[in-house]
Design a protein around this motif. Sequence first.
Motif, PDB file in Angstrom:
ATOM      1  N   ILE A 198      38.142  46.012  39.724  1.00  0.00           N
ATOM      2  CA  ILE A 198      39.174  47.217  39.557  1.00  0.00           C
ATOM      3  C   ILE A 198      39.297  47.208  38.073  1.00  0.00           C
ATOM      4  O   ILE A 198      39.350  46.298  37.181  1.00  0.00           O
ATOM      5  CB  ILE A 198      40.389  46.480  40.148  1.00  0.00           C
ATOM      6  CG1 ILE A 198      40.435  46.332  41.608  1.00  0.00           C
ATOM      7  CG2 ILE A 198      41.532  47.690  39.895  1.00  0.00           C
ATOM      8  CD1 ILE A 198      40.246  47.641  42.571  1.00  0.00           C
ATOM      9  N   LYS A 239      43.812  42.915  45.313  1.00  0.00           N
ATOM     10  CA  LYS A 239      43.711  42.875  43.890  1.00  0.00           C
ATOM     11  C   LYS A 239      44.640  43.374  42.779  1.00  0.00           C
ATOM     12  O   LYS A 239      44.862  42.733  42.134  1.00  0.00           O
ATOM     13  CB  LYS A 239      42.311  43.433  43.822  1.00  0.00           C
ATOM     14  CG  LYS A 239      41.720  43.124  42.332  1.00  0.00           C
ATOM     15  CD  LYS A 239      41.413  41.598  42.058  1.00  0.00           C
ATOM     16  CE  LYS A 239      40.575  41.348  40.909  1.00  0.00           C
ATOM     17  NZ  LYS A 239      41.295  41.734  39.715  1.00  0.00           N
ATOM     18  N   ILE A 266      47.700  53.381  43.325  1.00  0.00           N
ATOM     19  CA  ILE A 266      46.419  53.128  43.945  1.00  0.00           C
ATOM     20  C   ILE A 266      46.002  54.306  45.046  1.00  0.00           C
ATOM     21  O   ILE A 266      46.866  54.798  45.644  1.00  0.00           O
ATOM     22  CB  ILE A 266      46.606  51.781  45.075  1.00  0.00           C
ATOM     23  CG1 ILE A 266      47.133  50.692  44.300  1.00  0.00           C
ATOM     24  CG2 ILE A 266      45.243  51.371  45.726  1.00  0.00           C
ATOM     25  CD1 ILE A 266      47.612  49.405  44.972  1.00  0.00           C
ATOM     26  N   ILE A 279      38.359  51.672  41.547  1.00  0.00           N
ATOM     27  CA  ILE A 279      37.582  50.741  41.951  1.00  0.00           C
ATOM     28  C   ILE A 279      36.084  51.015  41.270  1.00  0.00           C
ATOM     29  O   ILE A 279      35.553  52.143  41.372  1.00  0.00           O
ATOM     30  CB  ILE A 279      37.293  50.573  43.468  1.00  0.00           C
ATOM     31  CG1 ILE A 279      36.501  49.360  43.870  1.00  0.00           C
ATOM     32  CG2 ILE A 279      37.072  51.749  43.970  1.00  0.00           C
ATOM     33  CD1 ILE A 279      36.534  48.852  45.302  1.00  0.00           C
ATOM     34  N   TRP A 289      41.272  45.321  50.418  1.00  0.00           N
ATOM     35  CA  TRP A 289      41.186  44.507  49.317  1.00  0.00           C
ATOM     36  C   TRP A 289      41.486  44.968  47.948  1.00  0.00           C
ATOM     37  O   TRP A 289      41.943  44.111  47.047  1.00  0.00           O
ATOM     38  CB  TRP A 289      39.339  44.356  49.343  1.00  0.00           C
ATOM     39  CG  TRP A 289      38.805  43.393  48.111  1.00  0.00           C
ATOM     40  CD1 TRP A 289      38.732  42.256  47.992  1.00  0.00           C
ATOM     41  CD2 TRP A 289      38.522  43.982  46.772  1.00  0.00           C
ATOM     42  NE1 TRP A 289      38.276  41.739  46.844  1.00  0.00           N
ATOM     43  CE2 TRP A 289      38.170  42.924  46.028  1.00  0.00           C
ATOM     44  CE3 TRP A 289      38.523  45.076  46.113  1.00  0.00           C
ATOM     45  CZ2 TRP A 289      37.627  42.973  44.616  1.00  0.00           C
ATOM     46  CZ3 TRP A 289      38.135  45.274  44.767  1.00  0.00           C
ATOM     47  CH2 TRP A 289      37.777  44.321  44.078  1.00  0.00           C
ATOM     48  N   ILE A 290      41.299  46.429  47.761  1.00  0.00           N
ATOM     49  CA  ILE A 290      41.933  47.055  46.505  1.00  0.00           C
ATOM     50  C   ILE A 290      43.276  46.662  46.383  1.00  0.00           C
ATOM     51  O   ILE A 290      43.905  46.451  45.357  1.00  0.00           O
ATOM     52  CB  ILE A 290      41.700  48.447  46.627  1.00  0.00           C
ATOM     53  CG1 ILE A 290      40.167  48.538  46.409  1.00  0.00           C
ATOM     54  CG2 ILE A 290      42.227  49.177  45.269  1.00  0.00           C
ATOM     55  CD1 ILE A 290      39.832  50.151  46.721  1.00  0.00           C
TER      56      ILE A 290
END
Length: 760
Positions: A534, A588, A607, A553, A584-585
């Motif tokens: 990231i 993180k 995001i 990402i 997952w993003i």
Amino acid sequence: MKNKIIDLKLLILGVLFIAVVIYMTISSIMLIDNNTARSISGMQSDEAISQLKKDIELLKNTTTVLADDYNLVETLKRLAEVGRNDNDVNRLLQDVHNFSGILSNMSFVDKMVVTSIEGEFYVSSNNLLTQEYDIFARPWFKDEMVQNPNETYVLSVHNDYIDNSLTTGTIKMIADPETDEILGAILIDIYLEDLIRQLANDDVDVFIEYDNGVIGYVDNEIIYYSDVDYADMYDDSIHIAKYSELNTTIVLATDTNAVKANLYVAENSTYVVSHILLLSFGITAFIIIIISVIIKPVWTAVRSLDHIIAELGENYPEYNAKLTQIAEMAQFVEQSLPKKIKHILYHDELTNLGNRKMFKVVYEKFAKTHKPFVVMLLDIKNFKNINDSYGEKMGNQILCDVSRKLTTAIQGSKGDVIRYGGDEFIIILGVENLKHSVEEFYRQKIMSILPELCVYSDIATTQLEFNSVAVLCPFHTASEDDLITKLYVMLKEKKGIASADLLLFNYELYERYIKEESIKNALKLALLIDEFVIYYQPIIDGNKKVQKAEALIRWFSADLGFVPPNEFIYVAEQTRMIIDLGNWIIDKVARDLSILLDEGHHIQISINISPIQLMEPTFIRDIKGILDKHGVDYKYVCFEITEGVLMEEQEIVKQNLDKLKMLGIDVALDDFGTGYSSFSYLKAYHLDVLKIDKIFVDDATEKDYAIIDVISQIAKILNMQLVLEGIETQEQFDTLKRFGLIQGYYFSRPVAWEEFKALL
């Protein structure tokens, strides 16, 4: 057709079968009897030789022990020092006499001898003293006996020094333990005649082959030969076994007839013979029963063959068929049936065109000519809807009409039409037979038949259309599998194009497909092996203080290198892997955000959310679980969406956006100005942040600035925060900072985590 069960041939066959059973039974009994006798003879021979091996090993061990006897060594040392004298000679005789009792159980051992090298004499266990005896002059002597005095050796066959008898035996040198000087030797002699008598008996003749001849014990008599031909001397009833021992070859010739005459062997043979006879009679009876049971279905099979012949449409002459003529009937069917089966295997049942199997044959035929040829794949558009609307019967009629029209269209071009499957047809023909280009051939020959292909029903008339693609061989491909792959890749692309023309193979489109497939395969492992990272791009205010940041990402693949987000995000959305990747993003970012908040940096992170994520029923539950796991306050999270997801106007999207609002999570509209840019969305969905795309900033004019000013005023009215993207110069920053927050390369590119923290 009349069937007759019994005939002369069957009767003869039955008699022959019984004769064969009797012959095989007798042969088996004789074979088992002979093999048993030979096996027992072999076991007896092995046992005799095994015992001999043990005796020879005992002799070698005895020789070794005697050679190391202290008294013997000391006596020989004195003889070496002071010369031969009667006392020491007598002492040697006494020692040898004392040891001779050890060998009394071995009848083939003749004597034990101790020799003195210094005194050149030897004494033996039969109280014999022999002078002028030079051990080094004996024919069996080898230098290695002196070089390796600790080794015990087996002597080669030789003539005894005294009586000239054939002799072998064991020997070990006697050495001074202090100086290693060779003092003498100890020998144990074996007379071959004694050995051969021990091994032989009434039923076994024994031969010992040595370098100069053969000694044998035949019919209780010792006979010497120069050579022996055992095959000539004995018949098959004698079992010959050969063994290598004592530097010789020992041959045992056992009379198997004598073995068979043994009481226990005879009883066993009788037992085996009786059971073989019972088994043979039992098998014969069983076979007869089986044959009688089989006869009935055989004649049923005959009637079935007759029916098959009738179905094949072939004429078969009628007469009184016998059992022996079944093969003739089967042969007749065999000659006719393959044509029918081959047609079924290689042709489509509905249209009578060649099928996939036939395509392989046709492809190989064209490939072997080594001349260019074209393969076209035609897919009927919306055939499933037509089939569902008008029924399977009408759908089948359409397929038959298409097959007939396509076959007519390529007449004269020496090509083939294949129904490859469902609503897909393949046309394959040589390029040399085309008067024009492939595209022109398609327009003139194929598209011209489309007006004739209409579906007539009580409701409507439907015009048929094709999705058509083509590949040139061998220019575009060199194998059948690769050809089919490329045809379907191009067909996938063609379905997204509105044109009705033929789409010829395009390397650019195919390379894009290959790249997408590579990305798709690599994506499956990328999350597991932690290839994603990231980056964060700061969002600043007019004082250049970081107020927010956007999480972006990046993928550094071990196999593909750096993969741009626009390439792998598209593939992830197509395969729905975007769900796991998106979670997952979020996870993180939430972990990093938790660290920032703990360090006192109270900034909001944006995001990007895919429309597929936002349309998931579990979206809200999943993000709450992730954020709560890391203890992140919802107000520090912002989800960015694009206008496209709002235009779908799906209820699940509106529900999820409302739930985000209730949780206190901000929602930003990204890339405003690149789509329809409808202000109605801003009002309807109560968004929190408006991000103006960089197209308004790049090479901006006064008119562009005026548009940005209007948008900023509307954003203020709607209580929305404004973020301007793509700010790259000082001039842009100075001009636009009054409208809202700034994001762009002017302040910072997207950077890795540690570098981003340093900017704070």
